[in-house]
Design a protein around this motif. Structure first.
Motif, PDB file in Angstrom:
ATOM      1  N   LEU A  35       0.854  -1.184   0.000  1.00 38.63           N
ATOM      2  CA  LEU A  35       0.000   0.000   0.000  1.00 38.63           C
ATOM      3  C   LEU A  35       0.893   1.238   0.000  1.00 38.63           C
ATOM      4  CD1 LEU A  35      -2.659   1.539   0.274  1.00 38.63           C
ATOM      5  CD2 LEU A  35      -2.606   1.068   2.744  1.00 38.63           C
ATOM      6  N   ILE A  36       0.961   1.909  -1.132  1.00 34.52           N
ATOM      7  CA  ILE A  36       1.750   3.140  -1.257  1.00 34.52           C
ATOM      8  C   ILE A  36       0.804   4.293  -0.949  1.00 34.52           C
ATOM      9  CG2 ILE A  36       3.032   4.610  -2.856  1.00 34.52           C
ATOM     10  CD1 ILE A  36       3.913   2.067  -4.310  1.00 34.52           C
ATOM     11  N   MET A  37       1.023   4.944   0.174  1.00 35.39           N
ATOM     12  CA  MET A  37       0.046   5.899   0.689  1.00 35.39           C
ATOM     13  C   MET A  37       0.699   7.240   1.038  1.00 35.39           C
ATOM     14  SD  MET A  37      -2.801   5.257   3.678  1.00 35.39           S
ATOM     15  CE  MET A  37      -1.600   4.819   4.929  1.00 35.39           C
ATOM     16  N   ASP A  38       0.062   8.305   0.587  1.00 40.39           N
ATOM     17  CA  ASP A  38       0.527   9.646   0.925  1.00 40.39           C
ATOM     18  C   ASP A  38       0.426   9.822   2.442  1.00 40.39           C
ATOM     19  OD1 ASP A  38       0.799  12.456   1.325  1.00 40.39           O
ATOM     20  OD2 ASP A  38       0.174  12.802  -0.741  1.00 40.39           O
ATOM     21  N   GLY A  68       8.872  12.398  -0.237  1.00 35.89           N
ATOM     22  CA  GLY A  68       9.337  13.769  -0.155  1.00 35.89           C
ATOM     23  C   GLY A  68       8.231  14.679  -0.662  1.00 35.89           C
ATOM     24  N   GLU A  69       8.616  15.803  -1.244  1.00 39.78           N
ATOM     25  CA  GLU A  69       7.625  16.770  -1.714  1.00 39.78           C
ATOM     26  C   GLU A  69       7.154  16.478  -3.133  1.00 39.78           C
ATOM     27  OE1 GLU A  69       8.297  21.017  -0.296  1.00 39.78           O
ATOM     28  OE2 GLU A  69      10.319  20.200  -0.094  1.00 39.78           O
ATOM     29  N   THR A  70       7.854  15.578  -3.831  1.00 42.70           N
ATOM     30  CA  THR A  70       7.477  15.235  -5.197  1.00 42.70           C
ATOM     31  C   THR A  70       7.598  13.724  -5.401  1.00 42.70           C
ATOM     32  OG1 THR A  70       9.745  15.538  -5.994  1.00 42.70           O
ATOM     33  CG2 THR A  70       8.269  17.454  -6.138  1.00 42.70           C
ATOM     34  N   ALA A  71       7.046  13.261  -6.496  1.00 42.69           N
ATOM     35  CA  ALA A  71       7.264  11.863  -6.895  1.00 42.69           C
ATOM     36  C   ALA A  71       8.596  11.801  -7.614  1.00 42.69           C
ATOM     37  CB  ALA A  71       6.130  11.403  -7.808  1.00 42.69           C
ATOM     38  N   ASP A  72       9.637  11.381  -6.919  1.00 36.84           N
ATOM     39  CA  ASP A  72      10.977  11.409  -7.506  1.00 36.84           C
ATOM     40  C   ASP A  72      11.561  10.005  -7.605  1.00 36.84           C
ATOM     41  OD1 ASP A  72      12.031  10.765  -4.943  1.00 36.84           O
ATOM     42  OD2 ASP A  72      12.155  12.878  -4.420  1.00 36.84           O
ATOM     43  N   SER A  73      12.642   9.911  -8.348  1.00 32.83           N
ATOM     44  CA  SER A  73      13.255   8.605  -8.611  1.00 32.83           C
ATOM     45  C   SER A  73      13.805   7.964  -7.342  1.00 32.83           C
ATOM     46  CB  SER A  73      14.370   8.761  -9.655  1.00 32.83           C
ATOM     47  OG  SER A  73      15.341   9.709  -9.226  1.00 32.83           O
ATOM     48  N   LYS A  74      14.251   8.761  -6.392  1.00 33.07           N
ATOM     49  CA  LYS A  74      14.768   8.221  -5.137  1.00 33.07           C
ATOM     50  C   LYS A  74      13.667   7.499  -4.369  1.00 33.07           C
ATOM     51  CE  LYS A  74      17.289   9.622  -0.961  1.00 33.07           C
ATOM     52  NZ  LYS A  74      17.886  10.784  -0.209  1.00 33.07           N
ATOM     53  N   THR A  75      12.477   8.096  -4.344  1.00 24.72           N
ATOM     54  CA  THR A  75      11.338   7.469  -3.668  1.00 24.72           C
ATOM     55  C   THR A  75      10.932   6.186  -4.367  1.00 24.72           C
ATOM     56  OG1 THR A  75      10.532   9.648  -2.953  1.00 24.72           O
ATOM     57  CG2 THR A  75       8.962   7.822  -2.897  1.00 24.72           C
ATOM     58  N   VAL A  76      10.866   6.225  -5.700  1.00 21.19           N
ATOM     59  CA  VAL A  76      10.495   5.032  -6.471  1.00 21.19           C
ATOM     60  C   VAL A  76      11.515   3.924  -6.256  1.00 21.19           C
ATOM     61  CG1 VAL A  76      10.181   4.108  -8.805  1.00 21.19           C
ATOM     62  CG2 VAL A  76       9.218   6.337  -8.201  1.00 21.19           C
ATOM     63  N   ASP A  77      12.795   4.281  -6.226  1.00 19.33           N
ATOM     64  CA  ASP A  77      13.852   3.281  -6.037  1.00 19.33           C
ATOM     65  C   ASP A  77      13.699   2.574  -4.692  1.00 19.33           C
ATOM     66  OD1 ASP A  77      16.272   1.984  -6.889  1.00 19.33           O
ATOM     67  OD2 ASP A  77      17.345   3.204  -5.419  1.00 19.33           O
ATOM     68  N   ALA A  78      13.413   3.348  -3.645  1.00 22.22           N
ATOM     69  CA  ALA A  78      13.236   2.755  -2.314  1.00 22.22           C
ATOM     70  C   ALA A  78      12.003   1.854  -2.282  1.00 22.22           C
ATOM     71  CB  ALA A  78      13.108   3.862  -1.264  1.00 22.22           C
ATOM     72  N   ILE A  92      -1.344  -1.103  -4.296  1.00 23.65           N
ATOM     73  CA  ILE A  92      -2.440  -0.158  -4.100  1.00 23.65           C
ATOM     74  C   ILE A  92      -1.807   1.201  -3.854  1.00 23.65           C
ATOM     75  CG2 ILE A  92      -4.418   0.507  -2.677  1.00 23.65           C
ATOM     76  CD1 ILE A  92      -4.644  -2.473  -1.890  1.00 23.65           C
ATOM     77  N   ALA A  93      -2.201   2.206  -4.650  1.00 21.14           N
ATOM     78  CA  ALA A  93      -1.684   3.561  -4.480  1.00 21.14           C
ATOM     79  C   ALA A  93      -2.821   4.458  -4.024  1.00 21.14           C
ATOM     80  CB  ALA A  93      -1.098   4.079  -5.783  1.00 21.14           C
ATOM     81  N   ALA A  94      -2.662   5.108  -2.877  1.00 21.99           N
ATOM     82  CA  ALA A  94      -3.710   5.961  -2.313  1.00 21.99           C
ATOM     83  C   ALA A  94      -3.148   7.346  -2.035  1.00 21.99           C
ATOM     84  CB  ALA A  94      -4.264   5.342  -1.030  1.00 21.99           C
ATOM     85  N   GLY A  95      -3.768   8.337  -2.615  1.00 20.03           N
ATOM     86  CA  GLY A  95      -3.321   9.706  -2.399  1.00 20.03           C
ATOM     87  C   GLY A  95      -3.537  10.556  -3.632  1.00 20.03           C
ATOM     88  N   GLY A  96      -2.811  11.673  -3.688  1.00 24.89           N
ATOM     89  CA  GLY A  96      -2.884  12.550  -4.846  1.00 24.89           C
ATOM     90  C   GLY A  96      -1.946  12.097  -5.947  1.00 24.89           C
ATOM     91  N   GLY A  97      -1.592  13.013  -6.836  1.00 28.49           N
ATOM     92  CA  GLY A  97      -0.763  12.670  -7.984  1.00 28.49           C
ATOM     93  C   GLY A  97       0.583  12.088  -7.613  1.00 28.49           C
ATOM     94  N   LYS A  98       1.126  12.517  -6.476  1.00 30.03           N
ATOM     95  CA  LYS A  98       2.445  12.037  -6.042  1.00 30.03           C
ATOM     96  C   LYS A  98       2.410  10.543  -5.739  1.00 30.03           C
ATOM     97  CE  LYS A  98       3.607  13.578  -2.033  1.00 30.03           C
ATOM     98  NZ  LYS A  98       4.055  14.509  -0.972  1.00 30.03           N
ATOM     99  N   ALA A  99       1.460  10.114  -4.915  1.00 30.05           N
ATOM    100  CA  ALA A  99       1.368   8.700  -4.547  1.00 30.05           C
ATOM    101  C   ALA A  99       0.982   7.837  -5.741  1.00 30.05           C
ATOM    102  CB  ALA A  99       0.342   8.527  -3.424  1.00 30.05           C
ATOM    103  N   VAL A 100       0.081   8.346  -6.575  1.00 29.99           N
ATOM    104  CA  VAL A 100      -0.359   7.581  -7.747  1.00 29.99           C
ATOM    105  C   VAL A 100       0.796   7.391  -8.726  1.00 29.99           C
ATOM    106  CG1 VAL A 100      -1.868   7.640  -9.772  1.00 29.99           C
ATOM    107  CG2 VAL A 100      -2.788   8.197  -7.518  1.00 29.99           C
ATOM    108  N   SER A 101       1.611   8.417  -8.928  1.00 32.01           N
ATOM    109  CA  SER A 101       2.751   8.302  -9.837  1.00 32.01           C
ATOM    110  C   SER A 101       3.763   7.276  -9.331  1.00 32.01           C
ATOM    111  CB  SER A 101       3.430   9.669 -10.021  1.00 32.01           C
ATOM    112  OG  SER A 101       2.610  10.545 -10.755  1.00 32.01           O
ATOM    113  N   VAL A 102       4.061   7.316  -8.039  1.00 31.12           N
ATOM    114  CA  VAL A 102       4.998   6.344  -7.466  1.00 31.12           C
ATOM    115  C   VAL A 102       4.420   4.939  -7.586  1.00 31.12           C
ATOM    116  CG1 VAL A 102       6.123   5.558  -5.338  1.00 31.12           C
ATOM    117  CG2 VAL A 102       6.083   7.990  -5.899  1.00 31.12           C
TER     118      VAL A 102
END
Length: 383
Positions: A35-38, A68-78, A92-102
């Motif tokens: 569950l990837i959640m904002d 972090g404050e954006t959907a960035d490659s460091k977050t995706v890598d982790a 499952i991705a829950a949140g705004g554009g940041k969580a959905v993108s990740v």
């Protein structure tokens, strides 16, 4: 006219209390999920509602919320490292554009041997993606229905587009009740961003009869949501109208393309962590004024659908200008910034964002041919 091909993907659910059925949607894909959640959802008390639905269906899950404050490659890598080691059945991705993108990036790449940076640099995933369910907690997401994921490259702070296969997302869920946690200013800026997406899709060189239909309906729904209905025929609550209008605008954008305002907002957010909604809203009147010079009839039609009321027998140009002025008046009334200089960023810094936009393929789909220099002229006008 370009060839038209229509495929339904993903399933789209817009329903109040849809988060309570999240476990039902997920159970069709497996029993163990990431569950990837904002983290904002935990702060506003919505996280428990999401996880309770999974517990009620006896689904196994673990939460990733190290954003972090954006959907960035460091977050995706982790997140990818966790997903690969956990032997999960889906995301499952829950949140705004940041969580959905990740979430979309992790689902697309979780079966790949290579890391995130190989794909950000141009490689295309070849393995089958994990099933993904997106619970969108805001009324719009320009990219959730596309085969591209906007991510900030942590090495350079430039935004890049990760190319993924169609059909990664199995279901996209919009729950209007989630908007109750937003402030009035946030709702106003997100509503204007959704309106911007619909207008850009309508005015894009890639527009079609299908995207135009979606965009027109999105503008109509957003007008009712923002101003109410002139009659008592429309009794749907504002939050439901916003979810419907935002979803339609997102579909229109995916069927056509984003435009200059959304493109710049994407790059500025990546570079300077400034809200995409605010940037889009500030730039929207300037996009309307620019397009009115060569797509007058379409801009005028948008103004009419949005129920702009200029003086009687006003010329088309007056109608278009009234549309742009209406947006500025809404922002001023809501106490939102109306100039880019109000966002604590210099015009020299914004020049970098314009250069970033020139490297993204969306620049080829704008209402008129534009270069990064043209986008910088737009920035200066709005600064």
């Amino acid at each position: 006219m370009a060839d038209f091909s229509f495929r339904i993907s993903p399933d789209v659910i817009i329903a109040s209390y849809a988060c309570s059925r999240l476990g039902q949607f997920a159970s069709e894909a497996g029993s163990r999920f990431m569950l990837i959640m904002d983290p904002v959802l935990r702060a506003v008390g919505l996280a428990d509602k999401i996880t309770q639905s999974l517990k009620d269906r006896n689904l196994d899950y673990f939460v990733f919320d190290e954003f972090g404050e954006t959907a960035d490659s460091k977050t995706v890598d982790a997140a990818l490292k966790l997903a690969k080691s956990a032997h999960i059945h889906g995301i499952i991705a829950a949140g705004g554009g940041k969580a959905v993108s990740v979430g979309r990036a992790v689902a697309a790449l979780s079966q790949e041997k290579d890391g995130i940076y190989e794909f950000l640099d141009g490689s295309v995933p070849g393995k089958k993606a994990l099933p993904l369910i997106c619970l969108c907690t805001t009324c719009r997401d320009a990219y959730v229905f596309t085969d591209k994921v906007p991510l900030v490259d942590s090495r350079t702070t430039q935004v890049k587009l990760l190319k993924i296969h169609n059909g990664v997302c199995k279901a996209t869920v919009f729950d209007p009740n989630f908007s109750v946690t937003l402030t009035e200013n946030q709702i106003e800026s997100m509503s204007l961003e959704a309106l911007c997406l619909a207008c850009e899709a309508y005015l894009s060189q890639r527009s079609s009869f299908f995207s135009d239909m979606l965009a027109e309906k999105a503008v109509e729904l957003l007008s009712w949501a923002m101003d109410g209905s002139a009659s008592h025929n429309v009794t749907t609550p504002q939050e439901e109208l916003l979810a419907q209008g935002g979803c339609m605008a997102s579909l229109a954008s995916a069927s056509s393309s984003i435009g200059a305002a959304s493109l710049l907002a994407l790059a500025i957010n990546g570079r300077f962590k400034i809200s995409r909604s605010l940037v889009s809203a500030i730039l929207l009147p300037y996009i309307i004024e620019d397009c009115a010079k060569f797509k007058t009839e379409k801009v005028e039609n948008l103004a009419k659908i949005f129920r702009i009321e200029p003086p009687e027998n006003a010329a088309s140009e007056v109608m278009c200008q009234a549309f742009a002025d209406n947006i500025r008046q809404r922002m001023a009334k809501a106490n939102l910034p109306t100039r880019l200089k109000d966002l604590s960023v210099s015009v020299d810094q914004l020049a970098l964002a314009a250069e970033d936009c020139g490297k993204l393929e969306f620049i080829n789909n704008l209402p008129r041919a534009m270069t990064s220099d043209d986008l910088f002229e737009l920035i200066k006008a709005a600064y």
